[in-house]
Design a protein around this motif. Structure first.
Motif, PDB file in Angstrom:
ATOM      1  N   PRO A 106       0.698  -1.360   0.147  1.00  0.00           N
ATOM      2  CA  PRO A 106      -0.045  -0.026   0.206  1.00  0.00           C
ATOM      3  C   PRO A 106       0.920   1.165  -0.026  1.00  0.00           C
TER       4      PRO A 106
ATOM      5  N   HIS B 124      -2.690   2.998  -6.459  1.00  0.00           N
ATOM      6  CA  HIS B 124      -3.113   1.619  -6.107  1.00  0.00           C
ATOM      7  C   HIS B 124      -2.318   0.736  -6.983  1.00  0.00           C
TER       8      HIS B 124
ATOM      9  N   ASN C 120      -2.280  -2.499  -4.903  1.00  0.00           N
ATOM     10  CA  ASN C 120      -3.520  -3.507  -5.178  1.00  0.00           C
ATOM     11  C   ASN C 120      -3.226  -4.075  -6.600  1.00  0.00           C
TER      12      ASN C 120
ATOM     13  N   GLU D  62     -13.461  -0.407  -3.523  1.00  0.00           N
ATOM     14  CA  GLU D  62     -13.592  -0.816  -1.957  1.00  0.00           C
ATOM     15  C   GLU D  62     -13.542  -2.329  -1.993  1.00  0.00           C
TER      16      GLU D  62
ATOM     17  N   ARG E 101      -8.656  -6.638   1.491  1.00  0.00           N
ATOM     18  CA  ARG E 101      -8.872  -6.361   2.690  1.00  0.00           C
ATOM     19  C   ARG E 101      -7.552  -6.110   3.583  1.00  0.00           C
TER      20      ARG E 101
ATOM     21  N   GLN F 104      -5.905  -2.736   2.471  1.00  0.00           N
ATOM     22  CA  GLN F 104      -6.455  -1.692   2.829  1.00  0.00           C
ATOM     23  C   GLN F 104      -6.221  -1.615   4.440  1.00  0.00           C
TER      24      GLN F 104
END
Length: 388
Positions: free
Chosen positions: A186, A191, A194, A274, A311, A314
């Protein structure tokens, strides 16, 4: 100096450099260190040197290797005569292609403690690297994936070469980008983390440095001279070490655009959802050739792995390394309890049919409750702690 000049100069340097038992020592004193449990531990002047020594197995990390490296690293940290630690590997195919997940899944099938001990002690080592007071240089020449990333990315300096191949491909084997992936991915910016985590995209050579995974890029033919320059530093400070690495980086860094540069806007637009469903939907709406290719890649991955990975990133972006590793240890034990980790390792690494049968098979079946189960605290006596 351009790359060709760099290689020409280094070919002369290589002829001057002594190579002892396949290990790089330059003009440093003769070493009597021997390989034990797949690792060579040595000191050269004021430098502690770790050499991963399982080249025929791509220096895959197993528990005996971890148990050799960790106590030596802690000992060097306390030693006033050691001012630098360098980790490198035998051979030029791989720095470390990952952890020995085949052994871990075999252990998990029969309830053997290796399924707990491997991850617990690997993460303790990862944390020790990330908190080490002594400057740490990882020379990541060759394949650097999974466990190899954990041995390098948390150190102060990471040197990639044109042979470096970086990836975190765990969603393809029913796992997730562990070894602190939730911490560093992260923090790559936007991003990009990700994208790398969900797709397992492979970065090569200078692109590993341009992405922020490595701190420097040096041509592999220059590594013996660079190593020699580092170990010759008298009681080096972090600045002294940085100056040496910067000198070699400036000589060898190619003037090429980052391989993902033209797609960074696409990545930021499509991989910022999300939920995994939002990411898939964004790619479908994008409809470009690039987006379609990413969608095809994601559809091959474990739905459970993708959901827990998103998750993880995040949450991990707001945690310390130690906190992140504790979270990831809980996640590993969820994977050991589940099905996809075993099936992914079978399909990709054992039978190699590349046709895993995921269970659950769809994103819709991986409910929020399922995802949450991977993050729940363990009983106190089973929780991960940063020290042995």
């Amino acid at each position: 100096m351009d790359t060709l000049s760099c290689q020409t100069a280094s070919s002369r340097a290589l002829r001057r450099t002594r190579v002892l038992s396949g290990q790089i020592h330059g003009s440093a004193p003769m070493s009597t260190a021997v390989s034990q449990d797949g690792v060579i531990l040595d000191t050269v002047n004021t430098t502690g040197v770790i050499t991963l020594d399982r080249p025929k197995k791509l220096n895959t990390l197993d528990l005996p290797m971890i148990r050799r490296i960790y106590p030596q690293l802690k000992s060097w940290e306390k030693d006033p005569n050691i001012h630098l630690v360098v980790i490198k590997a035998s051979g030029d195919k791989a720095f470390c292609a990952g952890g020995d997940v085949v052994a871990v899944t075999e252990a998990g099938k029969v309830g053997d403690r290796l399924a707990q001990d491997f991850f617990r002690e690997e993460y303790i080592l990862n944390n020790a690297i990330g908190t080490l007071k002594t400057p740490y240089v990882a020379i990541i020449n060759g394949i650097t994936m999974g466990g190899g990333v954990g041995l390098s990315v948390h150190g102060k300096f990471r040197v990639a070469t044109e042979k470096t191949l970086f990836a975190m491909p765990e969603t393809a084997i029913g796992l997730f980008p562990d070894v602190g992936g939730g911490y560093f991915l992260p923090r790559l910016g936007s991003h990009l983390g990700n994208y790398l985590a969900l797709t397992g995209f492979r970065l090569k050579g200078a692109d590993v440095q341009k992405a922020g995974v490595a701190t420097h890029f040096v041509d592999s033919s220059e590594i013996p001279d660079m190593f020699d320059a580092l170990v010759k530093l008298p009681s080096p400070t972090e600045k002294d070490i940085s100056n040496v690495l910067e000198d070699y980086h400036r000589k060898c860094s190619p003037d090429k655009e980052f391989v993902l540069q033209s797609h960074l806007d696409d990545i930021n637009r499509n991989f910022g959802g999300e939920t995994v469903e939002e990411i898939m939907s964004a790619l479908e709406k994008d409809g470009s050739e690039w987006a379609t290719k990413q969608l095809e890649t994601l559809k091959k991955m474990s739905p459970t792995s993708m959901k827990i990975t998103l998750r993880q990133l995040q949450v991990g972006g707001k945690l310390s390394l130690e906190e992140c590793l504790r979270m990831e240890y809980r996640m590993t034990q969820g994977c050991v309890r589940g099905k996809d980790f075993y099936e992914g390792v079978r399909a990709v690494l054992v039978d190699k049919d590349q046709s895993p049968k995921w269970d659950p098979a769809t994103l819709e079946e991986v409910t929020n409750e399922v995802v949450e189960s991977y993050f729940k605290p363990l009983p106190e006596e089973k929780e991960w702690k940063a020290q042995l």
